[in-house]
Design a protein around this motif. Structure first.
Motif: not given
Ligand code: CAO
Length: 415
Positions: A185-214
């Motif tokens: 994205q910076r190649t177009m905007t020329g700006r930096g940005q903040k990137v956040l990966a929260a561990m809870q979110d990452g694990v939940l993303n990998l457990c997506r099928v279990k939220l499907r089953d819920q």
């Protein structure tokens, strides 16, 4: 041949596992990763779980290949100036400190933007914004709060964490994707940005099928592919499903020849619908191919335990590798339970660079997991992890410091 991320400079402020996993991947793709550590101590994992006295641990070496190490005391005023110079020279700052640590050092997002508006600041934290945002988090905590532990294990046992480091390494992978996306994205905007990966979110993303089953459970009160069906009970939340498959093709782990003395003499067997007739033929139950109680996936669901017991009678007459060979001939999906010893000795994994032998000046030769992502125009060569501060003088010289200035900073305890 050039590398995909040639020219990208990463200021690597990561430690332990999650952040280092991310920056190691970026280094493998060609980025210049400059790891900042505290003089005399360094990343705490250098000395954790040590197996060779005086040598960096495997924990450290296996997560920090292809990086350079510089020592800077970022709480020392002169050390801060060195860090500022690095921020101005780099494209991405990656960190996984406890919440607020970077701010306490004086390097807020605003300050970093002042120094370098193109800088991308990428963080792993335990939780995203909310009630737990200030908490420190390690791997298994993330597995528990991301939904993995409550859905792993057997129905009659407690929650179980998995050996796959989905909280640490999994979140590091998520962060790496966020970083290259922000770079794009910076190649177009020329700006930096903040990137956040929260561990809870990452694990939940990998457990997506279990939220499907819920949600399926809430709608129908039952999940027919789960081992609780048809004789057990379902509660309000997705239960632990043992070794049941997370998808629409039922599977289970079955004993193979030698299971009595080998804890890994097992195979994962999937009763994939399109090959049901072949399964019946292989295990010698040809009549199941047409019998109305077994011929269709729906008819089989209440009988899965009986079916797997019957398949297991067959797999127990074969080693896991014999079973794999026979089943693969018929396109029946299956997988032997491979031990780490078997994986370490696997010739094909070595050929592809997924298992790599690395030489280290202090510890000698060891095995590591190479880059699992293969780019045809950007091959990975795994090089050893740096010794603590091995590249301090080199990086300081690149920043324009003279040998005399470097000595003075060292005497002042700044580097
Ligand atoms: N010079 C001077 N100080 C430095 C430094 C340097 N080069 N590098 C780090 N420090 C300081 C930090 O500024 C911080 O100081 P303050 O607490 O005074 O602000 C201090 O070292 C310790 O940092 P920390 O709190 O991150 O480390 P910890 O061992 O106490 O906690 C962990 C570790 C992992 C629980 C925590 O960092 C965390 O929650 N990180 C986010 C989630 C995460 O990544 N977890 C995965 C861990 S396994 O991959």
């Amino acid at each position: 041949m050039g590398k995909a991320l040639d020219g990208v400079r990463i200021l690597d402020f990561t430690h332990v596992q999650s952040g280092p996993t991310c920056t190691q991947l970026l280094a493998w793709f060609g980025a210049d990763v400059i790891k900042v550590e505290r003089a005399g101590a360094g990343d705490i994992t250098r000395e954790q779980l040590r197996d060779v006295a005086g040598a960096d641990s495997l924990y450290f070496t296996m997560l920090n290949h292809n990086k350079r190490s510089v020592t800077i005391d970022t709480k020392n005023p002169e050390g801060k100036l060195v860090l500022e110079a690095l921020i101005q020279k780099c494209d991405v700052l990656v960190e996984n400190f406890a919440p607020g640590a970077l701010d306490r050092m004086g390097f807020t997002w605003e300050r970093i933007q002042e120094l370098n508006p193109r800088m991308i600041v990428a963080s792993v934290k335990g939780f995203g914004p909310g009630p737990y945002e200030d908490c420190k988090v390690y791997e298994n905590v993330a597995q528990c709060v991301g939904g993995a532990a409550s859905t792993t294990g057997f129905d009659d046992g407690p929650p179980v964490v998995t050996g796959a480091q989905i909280g640490d390494s999994g979140t590091g992978l998520h962060l790496a994707l966020g970083i290259v996306t922000a770079l794009y994205q910076r190649t177009m905007t020329g700006r930096g940005q903040k990137v956040l990966a929260a561990m809870q979110d990452g694990v939940l993303n990998l457990c997506r099928v279990k939220l499907r089953d819920q949600q399926r459970l809430e709608r129908t009160g039952v999940m027919k592919e789960y081992p609780q069906y048809p004789n057990g009970t379902f509660g309000e939340a997705v239960p632990r499903a043992g070794n049941a498959s997370g998808g629409g093709q039922p599977g289970w782990i079955l004993k193979c020849k030698g299971w009595e003395h080998d804890p890994n003499a097992y195979i994962y067997f999937i009763t994939q619908a399109p090959v049901w007739v072949k399964i019946c033929n292989v295990i010698g139950r040809e009549e199941w191919a047409t019998h109305p109680d077994y011929a269709t996936p729906d008819a089989r669901l209440p009988r899965l335990k009986e079916i797997f017991a019957e398949v297991e009678r067959w797999t127990m007459t074969k080693t896991k590798f014999e079973a794999m060979e026979i089943l693969n001939k018929y396109d029946i999906p299956c997988g032997p339970i491979l031990s780490m010893k078997e994986i370490a000795e696997d010739e094909s994994l070595r050929k592809t660079g997924t298992i790599v032998e690395v030489d280290h000046p202090v510890r000698g030769k060891y095995l590591t997991v190479g880059n699992p992502i293969k780019l045809s125009d950007s091959p990975t060569e795994v090089t050893r992890s740096p010794l603590l501060g091995e590249h301090t003088d080199e990086v300081m010289a690149e920043l324009g410091y003279s040998p005399a200035q470097i000595d003075a900073l060292r005497t002042a305890g700044a580097i």
